[in-house]
Design an enzyme around this catalytic site. Structure first.
Site, PDB file in Angstrom:
ATOM      1  N   CYS A 165       8.709   9.766  -0.324  1.00 32.26           N
ATOM      2  CA  CYS A 165       8.024  10.898   0.289  1.00 32.26           C
ATOM      3  C   CYS A 165       7.677  11.846  -0.843  1.00 32.26           C
ATOM      4  O   CYS A 165       8.560  12.271  -1.580  1.00 32.26           O
ATOM      5  CB  CYS A 165       8.957  11.583   1.296  1.00 32.26           C
ATOM      6  SG  CYS A 165       8.281  13.113   1.947  1.00 32.26           S
ATOM      7  N   ARG A 180       0.847  -1.208   0.000  1.00 36.08           N
ATOM      8  CA  ARG A 180       0.000   0.000   0.000  1.00 36.08           C
ATOM      9  C   ARG A 180       0.879   1.253   0.000  1.00 36.08           C
ATOM     10  O   ARG A 180       1.057   1.898  -1.012  1.00 36.08           O
ATOM     11  CB  ARG A 180      -0.943  -0.044   1.213  1.00 36.08           C
ATOM     12  CG  ARG A 180      -2.139   0.892   1.101  1.00 36.08           C
ATOM     13  CD  ARG A 180      -1.821   2.318   1.429  1.00 36.08           C
ATOM     14  NE  ARG A 180      -1.310   2.468   2.803  1.00 36.08           N
ATOM     15  CZ  ARG A 180      -0.750   3.582   3.263  1.00 36.08           C
ATOM     16  NH1 ARG A 180      -0.619   4.634   2.482  1.00 36.08           N
ATOM     17  NH2 ARG A 180      -0.299   3.643   4.501  1.00 36.08           N
TER      18      ARG A 180
HETATM   19 ZN    ZN Z   1       3.559   6.063   5.404  1.00 40.73          ZN
END
Ligand code: ZN
Length: 315
Positions: free
Chosen positions: A247, A20
């Site tokens: 990120c 995920r």
């Molecule tokens: Zn995370």
């Protein structure tokens, strides 16, 4: 005050989030059959809890478009506790339909991050959790609800996030019907001291309902942060095979704590995870091949296990 004599947990669970958090953050769309092969081999390596996908609209995240199929496959694997991320009631209805064992509703304690990513204020997310709880109760399903408080240590958009606000939102999630809550350092702003402080306060508030720590390794501190939480008795951590995840605000930055590195650290400390690290490393190699060209992270795969390493016996 922290009891400095608190013993380390004897057992810990690594909840795999690579399928995920990892796959949603990279461009490569991994086919359903490979996701299922990942699940099968992860379970064979001893993983018992896996976040298998996210019920978001496919136009937003095509990588997650097959979550219903992947969840259906996960449900056929004996002993696997399968969770999914749900951004809203619509996603929660799909999770209930697929009989997920757990659904995680992310809430961003940073108002700016919440508006940018979820297009809702944190308190609107709390209200959504209340609607999800009502839907769960009405459905008769056993799916548990976790409220995941993200950007709990700071935020790339807003900067500081006040611990008092994190704790207020955590309490609000519990009051709205969350069975569990967790804390996430979504962008790698935490350090062991801030983890100690916030988890200690959160434990006082939520007790055993504080279920999991989620640390990104954006600045290399994920394992140090896990250790700080371990010292408080937290014994469930999210991690991603090969550390994938990244990120969105720091291109090329590392993702979640790497599953295999965390498994090694815990085993080396005498904490039983039930994981076969050699099997995890073999699976890591396969997954890295499927996502060739995408950044992968972690250290153990480069050097292998030390010659002196002995995994703890499963008690
Ligand atoms: Zn995370």
């Amino acid at each position: 005050m922290t009891d400095s004599k608190m013993p380390l947990p004897r057992h810990a669970v690594i909840r795999e989030v690579g399928l995920r958090d990892g796959l949603q953050s990279i461009a490569t769309v991994v086919p359903t059959e490979r996701k299922c092969a990942w699940l099968r081999d992860a379970v064979a390596a001893g993983q018992t809890e896996i976040e298998v996908g996210s019920f978001v609209p496919p136009r937003l995240l095509p990588q997650m478009a097959d979550t219903a199929q992947v969840l259906a496959y996960a449900k056929t694997l004996p002993g696997l506790f399968a969770s999914v991320l749900v951004p809203n009631l619509r996603g929660a209805e799909q999770a209930l339909e697929g009989e997920a064992d757990l659904m995680i509703l992310p809430l961003s304690a940073s108002h700016a991050h919440s508006l940018a990513n979820l297009r809702k204020t944190p308190d609107e997310v709390v209200a959504e959790l209340g609607r999800i709880r009502a839907a769960r109760d009405a459905s008769g399903r056993k799916t548990l609800i976790e409220g995941g408080v993200g950007t709990a240590f700071g935020c790339t958009i807003q900067g500081p996030v006040e611990p008092s606000e994190v704790l207020r939102l955590m309490q609000a999630l519990l009051d709205a019907g969350a069975d569990r809550v967790s804390l996430a350092d979504t962008v790698g702003y935490a350090d062991p001291a801030s983890v100690s402080r916030l988890f200690e306060q959160a434990l006082r508030l939520a007790g055993e309902r504080l279920f999991c720590g989620h640390f990104h390794d954006t600045r290399g501190l994920a394992l140090a942060n896990v250790h700080a939480a371990l010292l408080l008795g937290i014994h469930r951590f999210d991690a991603s095979l090969a550390g994938i995840g990244g990120c969105p605000h720091a291109p090329g930055a590392s993702g979640n704590a790497a599953t295999e590195d965390l498994a090694f650290m815990l085993a080396a400390m005498g904490i039983d995870t039930g994981l076969d690290i050699a099997a995890l490393l073999a699976l890591r190699e396969r997954v890295a091949g499927w996502i060739a060209g995408e950044p992968t992270h972690g250290a153990l795969w480069r050097a292998g296990l030390p010659k002196t390493f002995r995994a703890v016996a499963t008690a």
